[in-house]
Design a protein around this motif. Sequence first.
Motif, PDB file in Angstrom:
ATOM      1  N   THR A 131      43.871  31.528  -5.715  1.00 48.36           N
ATOM      2  CA  THR A 131      43.879  32.123  -4.463  1.00 48.36           C
ATOM      3  C   THR A 131      42.691  31.605  -3.871  1.00 48.36           C
ATOM      4  OG1 THR A 131      44.572  34.442  -5.272  1.00 48.36           O
ATOM      5  CG2 THR A 131      43.225  34.387  -3.059  1.00 48.36           C
ATOM      6  N   TRP A 132      42.808  31.295  -2.445  1.00 50.74           N
ATOM      7  CA  TRP A 132      41.946  30.584  -1.568  1.00 50.74           C
ATOM      8  C   TRP A 132      41.562  31.300  -0.328  1.00 50.74           C
ATOM      9  CZ3 TRP A 132      40.799  25.138  -2.708  1.00 50.74           C
ATOM     10  CH2 TRP A 132      41.411  24.638  -3.620  1.00 50.74           C
ATOM     11  N   VAL A 133      40.247  31.250   0.094  1.00 45.40           N
ATOM     12  CA  VAL A 133      39.832  31.802   1.141  1.00 45.40           C
ATOM     13  C   VAL A 133      38.882  30.922   2.027  1.00 45.40           C
ATOM     14  CG1 VAL A 133      39.489  34.074  -0.246  1.00 45.40           C
ATOM     15  CG2 VAL A 133      37.600  32.391  -0.141  1.00 45.40           C
ATOM     16  N   TRP A 134      38.502  31.312   3.074  1.00 47.50           N
ATOM     17  CA  TRP A 134      37.837  30.394   3.888  1.00 47.50           C
ATOM     18  C   TRP A 134      36.376  30.111   3.248  1.00 47.50           C
ATOM     19  CZ3 TRP A 134      39.954  28.247   8.155  1.00 47.50           C
ATOM     20  CH2 TRP A 134      41.017  29.080   8.800  1.00 47.50           C
ATOM     21  N   ALA A 135      36.245  28.657   3.693  1.00 43.16           N
ATOM     22  CA  ALA A 135      34.872  28.409   3.141  1.00 43.16           C
ATOM     23  C   ALA A 135      33.942  28.283   4.143  1.00 43.16           C
ATOM     24  CB  ALA A 135      34.974  26.779   2.660  1.00 43.16           C
ATOM     25  N   THR A 136      33.311  29.663   4.426  1.00 44.01           N
ATOM     26  CA  THR A 136      32.419  29.763   5.573  1.00 44.01           C
ATOM     27  C   THR A 136      30.851  29.510   4.886  1.00 44.01           C
ATOM     28  OG1 THR A 136      32.275  32.194   4.703  1.00 44.01           O
ATOM     29  CG2 THR A 136      33.626  31.689   6.409  1.00 44.01           C
ATOM     30  N   ASP A 137      30.706  29.201   3.713  1.00 42.86           N
ATOM     31  CA  ASP A 137      29.558  28.735   3.392  1.00 42.86           C
ATOM     32  C   ASP A 137      29.493  27.219   2.915  1.00 42.86           C
ATOM     33  OD1 ASP A 137      31.274  29.357   1.253  1.00 42.86           O
ATOM     34  OD2 ASP A 137      29.684  30.059  -0.148  1.00 42.86           O
ATOM     35  N   ILE A 138      30.283  26.518   3.313  1.00 40.24           N
ATOM     36  CA  ILE A 138      30.402  25.134   2.901  1.00 40.24           C
ATOM     37  C   ILE A 138      29.002  24.342   3.397  1.00 40.24           C
ATOM     38  CG2 ILE A 138      31.564  24.322   4.990  1.00 40.24           C
ATOM     39  CD1 ILE A 138      33.287  22.499   2.796  1.00 40.24           C
ATOM     40  N   PRO A 139      28.314  23.517   2.469  1.00 36.93           N
ATOM     41  CA  PRO A 139      27.223  22.804   3.155  1.00 36.93           C
ATOM     42  C   PRO A 139      27.691  21.923   3.898  1.00 36.93           C
ATOM     43  CG  PRO A 139      27.638  22.431   0.713  1.00 36.93           C
ATOM     44  CD  PRO A 139      28.696  23.448   1.179  1.00 36.93           C
ATOM     45  N   ALA A 140      26.807  21.081   4.457  1.00 38.06           N
ATOM     46  CA  ALA A 140      26.928  20.166   5.546  1.00 38.06           C
ATOM     47  C   ALA A 140      27.165  18.864   4.689  1.00 38.06           C
ATOM     48  CB  ALA A 140      25.530  19.837   6.324  1.00 38.06           C
ATOM     49  N   ASN A 278      38.300  23.057  -6.334  1.00 32.56           N
ATOM     50  CA  ASN A 278      37.400  24.349  -5.404  1.00 32.56           C
ATOM     51  C   ASN A 278      37.525  24.140  -3.856  1.00 32.56           C
ATOM     52  OD1 ASN A 278      36.202  25.244  -7.789  1.00 32.56           O
ATOM     53  ND2 ASN A 278      34.953  23.386  -8.148  1.00 32.56           N
ATOM     54  N   VAL A 279      37.792  23.096  -3.529  1.00 29.37           N
ATOM     55  CA  VAL A 279      37.784  23.099  -1.897  1.00 29.37           C
ATOM     56  C   VAL A 279      39.084  22.120  -1.183  1.00 29.37           C
ATOM     57  CG1 VAL A 279      36.509  21.849  -0.204  1.00 29.37           C
ATOM     58  CG2 VAL A 279      35.277  22.962  -1.965  1.00 29.37           C
ATOM     59  N   MET A 280      39.631  22.581  -0.267  1.00 32.67           N
ATOM     60  CA  MET A 280      40.825  22.110   0.177  1.00 32.67           C
ATOM     61  C   MET A 280      40.367  21.810   1.867  1.00 32.67           C
ATOM     62  SD  MET A 280      44.742  23.314   0.062  1.00 32.67           S
ATOM     63  CE  MET A 280      44.505  24.703   0.074  1.00 32.67           C
ATOM     64  N   ILE A 281      40.812  20.813   2.243  1.00 31.45           N
ATOM     65  CA  ILE A 281      40.572  20.576   3.664  1.00 31.45           C
ATOM     66  C   ILE A 281      41.956  19.970   4.275  1.00 31.45           C
ATOM     67  CG2 ILE A 281      39.513  19.124   5.506  1.00 31.45           C
ATOM     68  CD1 ILE A 281      37.078  18.794   3.819  1.00 31.45           C
ATOM     69  N   LEU A 282      42.401  20.827   5.290  1.00 29.72           N
ATOM     70  CA  LEU A 282      43.729  20.394   5.771  1.00 29.72           C
ATOM     71  C   LEU A 282      43.627  20.069   7.306  1.00 29.72           C
ATOM     72  CD1 LEU A 282      45.987  23.330   4.428  1.00 29.72           C
ATOM     73  CD2 LEU A 282      45.387  21.140   3.422  1.00 29.72           C
ATOM     74  N   GLY A 283      44.475  19.270   7.779  1.00 34.44           N
ATOM     75  CA  GLY A 283      44.810  18.960   9.259  1.00 34.44           C
ATOM     76  C   GLY A 283      45.950  18.651   9.583  1.00 34.44           C
ATOM     77  N   LYS A 301      38.134  27.343   0.385  1.00 36.38           N
ATOM     78  CA  LYS A 301      37.728  27.337  -1.117  1.00 36.38           C
ATOM     79  C   LYS A 301      38.438  28.075  -1.938  1.00 36.38           C
ATOM     80  CE  LYS A 301      33.968  30.655  -0.953  1.00 36.38           C
ATOM     81  NZ  LYS A 301      32.426  30.720  -1.163  1.00 36.38           N
ATOM     82  N   ARG A 302      38.237  27.820  -3.250  1.00 33.67           N
ATOM     83  CA  ARG A 302      38.758  28.779  -4.261  1.00 33.67           C
ATOM     84  C   ARG A 302      37.930  30.075  -4.218  1.00 33.67           C
ATOM     85  NH1 ARG A 302      36.737  29.901  -9.095  1.00 33.67           N
ATOM     86  NH2 ARG A 302      35.302  28.097  -9.169  1.00 33.67           N
ATOM     87  N   LYS A 303      38.929  31.264  -4.082  1.00 35.98           N
ATOM     88  CA  LYS A 303      38.111  32.528  -4.326  1.00 35.98           C
ATOM     89  C   LYS A 303      37.178  32.805  -5.550  1.00 35.98           C
ATOM     90  CE  LYS A 303      39.219  37.224  -4.158  1.00 35.98           C
ATOM     91  NZ  LYS A 303      40.090  38.446  -4.358  1.00 35.98           N
ATOM     92  N   GLY A 304      35.982  33.089  -5.171  1.00 35.02           N
ATOM     93  CA  GLY A 304      35.066  33.155  -5.973  1.00 35.02           C
ATOM     94  C   GLY A 304      34.101  31.967  -6.428  1.00 35.02           C
ATOM     95  N   TYR A 305      34.612  30.963  -5.717  1.00 33.41           N
ATOM     96  CA  TYR A 305      33.532  29.847  -5.943  1.00 33.41           C
ATOM     97  C   TYR A 305      32.457  29.746  -5.087  1.00 33.41           C
ATOM     98  CZ  TYR A 305      32.310  24.709  -5.823  1.00 33.41           C
ATOM     99  OH  TYR A 305      31.440  23.774  -5.848  1.00 33.41           O
ATOM    100  N   THR A 306      31.281  29.534  -5.775  1.00 28.77           N
ATOM    101  CA  THR A 306      30.099  29.232  -4.859  1.00 28.77           C
ATOM    102  C   THR A 306      29.417  28.058  -5.050  1.00 28.77           C
ATOM    103  OG1 THR A 306      29.446  31.586  -5.466  1.00 28.77           O
ATOM    104  CG2 THR A 306      27.546  30.188  -4.679  1.00 28.77           C
TER     105      THR A 306
END
Length: 310
Positions: A131-140, A278-283, A301-306
């Motif tokens: 399961t994937w969720v929005w990566a709202t905490d992705i670092p720069a 852990n991370v997926m970027i789509l365009g 990002k993968r659900k549960g990933y920090t």
Amino acid sequence: MRKYRIIYSLIAILSLFFTACDPIVSNDGSLGDLLTADQLSLDVHATTDGGNQIVMINNTPNAAGMWQTGVGTSTVQNDTVLLPFLGDNTIYFYATSAGGIVKDSVTINISTIDHALSPTWTKLAGTGSKTWVWATDIPADYAPGVQAGMCYGNGGYLASNAPAWWMNGQSALAGWGVADDQMTFDLNGGANFTLVTGNNQTLDDGSPKGLPAGTYHGSFKFDMTKTKATVNAPSATGGDNWSIGTLTFKGVHPSLGYQPNFNADPIYVYDILYLDDNVMILGAPEPGAGGWGGAWFWIFKRKGYTFPAN
């Protein structure tokens, strides 16, 4: 289109069969009787109990043919494939003999993925479901061009690697009702995709903007041979290819998977710009876009990933 490809392949096989073999001619001058499905001798089995490595053998005399599985087709009469789908898998065989073409099928149950799959399958769906969720905490700079917390927006087609012009994170997603959306890739009997969304947006006429809140089921496929060159290196993967493949959905699409500037038309085909465990970027480009034209970007990002602390 897939049906036509199968027909063309069968015609080619049948032509080769007649060229390579003397036709079977009956007393009345015909080519012979058409085989029935119960006359086919097929051996389809897993190499381990419940495993996903499948051997397919055609033992039928004077008949060639084509196998069709959930991952493609094969004209090899004794072939081995790796199937990624748990549960019942139906494998079809199209036999060609002097009398014509006949179809048969064998169903086999896969209970464990004990042979390594293509890395893309496991990155998207693990060994059965992810399961994937929005990566709202992705670092720069997680990938070149990524801005901290900015996981949805637009930028330049073939140029940007992430939202670059109009960028959105947790606050905007929450306002649209999609901050907690979940997208699940699973391999239970096929390449399945499920979207759970809380989308509350509407168009000016009051109709839904994108899929309204609810749960939606569909399927997915990918093609890692379809890459596109960047016009603004480095790409998200640090190389010269802006995209590393395509991800196509049927019946459903990811969260906010629509064209904001084109009446919220749904988007079903996406370029994969970056993908790891852990991370997926789509365009996806806007219609008619060329280099630096409008495009939209999604970072999940993968659900549960920090993300690791800097």
